[in-house]
Design a protein around this motif. Sequence first.
Motif, PDB file in Angstrom:
ATOM      1  N   HIS A 637      -4.635  -8.202   4.308  1.00 37.60           N
ATOM      2  CA  HIS A 637      -5.980  -8.371   3.735  1.00 37.60           C
ATOM      3  C   HIS A 637      -5.863  -9.265   2.513  1.00 37.60           C
ATOM      4  O   HIS A 637      -5.166  -8.932   1.550  1.00 37.60           O
ATOM      5  CB  HIS A 637      -6.575  -7.024   3.347  1.00 37.60           C
ATOM      6  N   LEU A 638      -6.542 -10.415   2.566  1.00 38.47           N
ATOM      7  CA  LEU A 638      -6.567 -11.364   1.452  1.00 38.47           C
ATOM      8  C   LEU A 638      -7.962 -11.312   0.830  1.00 38.47           C
ATOM      9  O   LEU A 638      -8.964 -11.531   1.506  1.00 38.47           O
ATOM     10  CB  LEU A 638      -6.249 -12.771   1.959  1.00 38.47           C
ATOM     11  N   GLU A 668      -5.973 -10.877  -4.329  1.00 35.32           N
ATOM     12  CA  GLU A 668      -5.253  -9.668  -3.929  1.00 35.32           C
ATOM     13  C   GLU A 668      -4.775  -9.810  -2.485  1.00 35.32           C
ATOM     14  O   GLU A 668      -5.535 -10.249  -1.615  1.00 35.32           O
ATOM     15  CB  GLU A 668      -6.164  -8.453  -4.069  1.00 35.32           C
ATOM     16  N   VAL A 669      -3.517  -9.457  -2.257  1.00 35.13           N
ATOM     17  CA  VAL A 669      -2.940  -9.463  -0.910  1.00 35.13           C
ATOM     18  C   VAL A 669      -2.405  -8.064  -0.623  1.00 35.13           C
ATOM     19  O   VAL A 669      -1.539  -7.566  -1.336  1.00 35.13           O
ATOM     20  CB  VAL A 669      -1.821 -10.509  -0.785  1.00 35.13           C
ATOM     21  N   LYS A 670      -2.940  -7.448   0.422  1.00 39.56           N
ATOM     22  CA  LYS A 670      -2.550  -6.100   0.814  1.00 39.56           C
ATOM     23  C   LYS A 670      -2.015  -6.145   2.246  1.00 39.56           C
ATOM     24  O   LYS A 670      -2.655  -6.726   3.134  1.00 39.56           O
ATOM     25  CB  LYS A 670      -3.748  -5.155   0.720  1.00 39.56           C
ATOM     26  N   LEU A 716       0.842  -3.979  -9.193  1.00 38.65           N
ATOM     27  CA  LEU A 716       1.545  -3.719  -7.934  1.00 38.65           C
ATOM     28  C   LEU A 716       1.389  -2.257  -7.564  1.00 38.65           C
ATOM     29  O   LEU A 716       1.603  -1.370  -8.398  1.00 38.65           O
ATOM     30  CB  LEU A 716       3.039  -4.060  -8.078  1.00 38.65           C
ATOM     31  N   HIS A 717       0.992  -2.017  -6.321  1.00 31.22           N
ATOM     32  CA  HIS A 717       0.944  -0.662  -5.781  1.00 31.22           C
ATOM     33  C   HIS A 717       1.626  -0.671  -4.422  1.00 31.22           C
ATOM     34  O   HIS A 717       1.263  -1.456  -3.541  1.00 31.22           O
ATOM     35  CB  HIS A 717      -0.492  -0.175  -5.634  1.00 31.22           C
ATOM     36  N   SER A 718       2.624   0.171  -4.261  1.00 30.39           N
ATOM     37  CA  SER A 718       3.352   0.198  -2.994  1.00 30.39           C
ATOM     38  C   SER A 718       3.945   1.577  -2.774  1.00 30.39           C
ATOM     39  O   SER A 718       4.400   2.239  -3.713  1.00 30.39           O
ATOM     40  CB  SER A 718       4.478  -0.855  -2.998  1.00 30.39           C
ATOM     41  N   GLU A 719       3.907   2.023  -1.528  1.00 33.64           N
ATOM     42  CA  GLU A 719       4.540   3.266  -1.127  1.00 33.64           C
ATOM     43  C   GLU A 719       5.382   2.999   0.103  1.00 33.64           C
ATOM     44  O   GLU A 719       4.976   2.252   1.004  1.00 33.64           O
ATOM     45  CB  GLU A 719       3.499   4.345  -0.820  1.00 33.64           C
ATOM     46  N   LEU A 720       6.533   3.628   0.136  1.00 35.50           N
ATOM     47  CA  LEU A 720       7.444   3.416   1.246  1.00 35.50           C
ATOM     48  C   LEU A 720       6.783   3.830   2.554  1.00 35.50           C
ATOM     49  O   LEU A 720       6.272   4.941   2.693  1.00 35.50           O
ATOM     50  CB  LEU A 720       8.725   4.240   1.022  1.00 35.50           C
ATOM     51  N   ARG A 725       0.385  -3.651  -2.152  1.00 34.60           N
ATOM     52  CA  ARG A 725      -0.788  -4.403  -2.598  1.00 34.60           C
ATOM     53  C   ARG A 725      -0.444  -5.096  -3.907  1.00 34.60           C
ATOM     54  O   ARG A 725      -0.129  -4.459  -4.902  1.00 34.60           O
ATOM     55  CB  ARG A 725      -1.986  -3.481  -2.797  1.00 34.60           C
ATOM     56  N   PHE A 726      -0.460  -6.444  -3.880  1.00 35.04           N
ATOM     57  CA  PHE A 726      -0.236  -7.262  -5.068  1.00 35.04           C
ATOM     58  C   PHE A 726      -1.592  -7.811  -5.514  1.00 35.04           C
ATOM     59  O   PHE A 726      -2.314  -8.417  -4.720  1.00 35.04           O
ATOM     60  CB  PHE A 726       0.711  -8.420  -4.777  1.00 35.04           C
TER      61      PHE A 726
END
Length: 879
Positions: A637-638, A668-670, A716-720, A725-726
């Motif tokens: 998602h851009l 934002e790139v998710k 930055l939000h990220s979960e393994l 999401r940057f």
Amino acid sequence: MNYLRYACLFSFLCLFTAQLCQAANTDHDDVVRLQLKWNHQFQFAGYYAALEKGFYADEGLHVELLEGGPSHNPLEMMLAGEVQYAVGDGGALLSRAQGKPVVVLASIFQQSPLVIYTRSGVSSLDALRGKRVMMQSKFLTVEVHAMLQRAGLAETDYMALPIGSIDDFIEGRSDAFTGYSSNEGFLLKQRGVAFETFRPHDYGIEFYGDSLLTTEAELASHPERAAAFRRASIKGWAYALEHQQEIIRLIKQKYDSQHKSIDHLTYEANAVSALMFTELVPVGFSNLERWQNVPLVFESLGHPLMKIDWDAFIYQPDTSVGSLVWQYRYWFAFASLFLLVLFLYLFNVQLRQGIHKRTAALEQITHEYKDILDHMQDAYYRADNNGTVIWVSLACERQLGYQREEVIGQPMSKLYYDEGGRTQFLDALKLSGGHLQHFEVCLKHKDGSRVWVEVNSQCFFDKEGKIAGVEGNIRNIAERKKAEQESQELTGQLQQAQKMESIGVLAGGIAHDFNNMLVGVMGNAELAMLDKAAQGEMREYLEKIFKSARRGADLVKQMLAYSGQGRLTMGHQNFNDLICEVSELLSTVIGKKIVLNQTLMDALPDVYGDRNQLTQLVMNLMTNASESMEANPGEIHLRTGLRHLAALDFSNMYMASDLQPGMYVFVEVKDSGCGMDEDTKLRIFDPFFTTKETGSGLGLSALLGIVRSHGGTLALHSELGKGSRFTVFLPLLESEKPKPELQTMEMNLQPDVYGGVLLVDDEEAVRDVARRLLEREGIRVFTANDGEHAVHMFREHAHEISMVLMDLTMPIMDGEEAFHAIRAMNPDASIVLSSGFLDNDAIDRLKHNGLAGFMKKPYTRNALLSEVTRLGVSNIDVT
């Protein structure tokens, strides 16, 4: 028997005093009337609860609630003496400014419920230009008018219509309308109409909503009644918010004049709860500064208000002795009963002293011991050898939310948040020799949340001296853990900043030296390819050498981007335009297995930046997202947009310590890829760190450098296993005119001037390659190995030198010093500087003093000859 007589007498006096206070502070025979603002609904739930649950009666008040409606003006009815209390809004301030004796007894809604509803897809209020907007007069909806003004809309920019019905909006007779966030949204959803909501709060307009009002006359005549009415009303609101479904059923049974459905009332209850902010602000709290800000908004709309007596306008609770006695009358009664029990207990002990002296003493000690433990802030517990809880103090309820009966008899392991937590504790207790101090564990609250505590525990023994279990005290250290976490985050940000600064310096130094070497490699390769003998396989090998050197140059470019020393061509840039230009390339980057969803904000504002670097930023984000899929199908998602960042938002962002709150453009790139664990997130922006089998590890570090060089920040939000999401935020374009770039400087050189070139560089390989490339074209070349040598050569051969190509960073005398020395000898000398990285400050200083140009290392043969031709040293055809 004397103990009993004194206890009974004391209890009687306390109860009698409470009754006297009640008689003095309330008027039983008077009916107290509260005029509601509108028809019955959850908007007035607190008053229904106070009446039906007996909170008014407990204060000795006989209260009558009067339903409002279109024909009722609560404020005017109260000022006319028809009612003692009324529910009003910000209009109370207008009345006060007009000299009317209105008093805000309690601010119930901490935020105005007024909003603007628009059709779905409207991304900003600016889209209302030329549209039809149903709204009330400015004084009834001043916060909405102020919001439109702050959004840049004047009253002439839209068509104001009188308030009609919601059908006017649904059937297209209006494009937007003002309404309540607690009401019309439900009706629109019920009708299946998509919509957008704009709140004054999001534009910095902080108005109170519903407030409980009275008059100065009521406060002067019945101060205790006013205080009692306020207490009971606030208590009613607290009850209504905690028992929403009960109050909704009550409204349906007794106050259903609008015939709202259960779902509608539930929707309203949730909206009302959100407007009261009870998790942050006590019910009824009035903030003087927020009220004082309202006249400023009126003034900005061209309607200044008269001076207001704020002390008289905002009610301050009475703290007199009589008021306090009445307010805490039940505590006095409780205290008297407690003393009665205590006296009776002492009397009982005295009677039994002769026969059961030792037993009574032990019971007294036991009782006092438990009483002390129950009143401790720390929770005390005991567990047997099987890990079963055999006793806990009452603090367990405060700490974990459990009643004592819910815990006793249960395994201690159930109270630990992490599996195996109890085992770890017992291992630590064993290692400590049975006395464990200051051990931190994570327990589980009744609601499932984490509770960090510090325990001090030890083993206890039975009569035979054997270990019978473990005892100790479950101290809450949540605040300390939070402070530690914040400290760690700040330390981490500082370390990250220091690391980036030091690596940036290192990257700049490496880039300077490496680019010098690449000049030699690329130049010699080009010279060899110019040799007629370099044909066939030999030429193929030389081309590979040249291409490898070019890739090395690209790698250095990324290092410079990371260090913030890359050359920037700044100007007005638009992320939407950049994304559209590389849309085909984006499809190639992500591959056919990945679905790309784009949500680009309409009329996205510009930013001030370098077009190439911002394009590289988007490409690096998309490349990282596609690689995270690991060749599996997925989605990216851009999204672009505009967001206001407050100071609190910067706490979890990169490089945001010096940024100011305001409006930021974001891209934002998710992705739905593999995501990252905590260790990876800590290193993801480190140069040369990569989790991929191939790659330089400079993509994201260069991205961070680009963001830093543009004065932005990154979240930055990220979960393994759940993707990443940057989000990159860059400041909104300022209105000031950008500075002219170096390449736009006008040259006053004659195109037919020919002569020699003075080549200055401290690297022999650079001098040698550049000299041979120029001499091959018949150009005479003079060389110097530092700035001092260059000045000497120019002094001797000034009449033969038409151009100086000089390195910026050199020993003895650098390029900037040599520039000024040569220009002092000949103000018209054409001097071009060259460097492996760009010193923007130095270039800015020199370009205003006649700098002819700048060449970025490593440069190719064509770039060198093009610059020589541009300055009129030669007419070589470099096409």
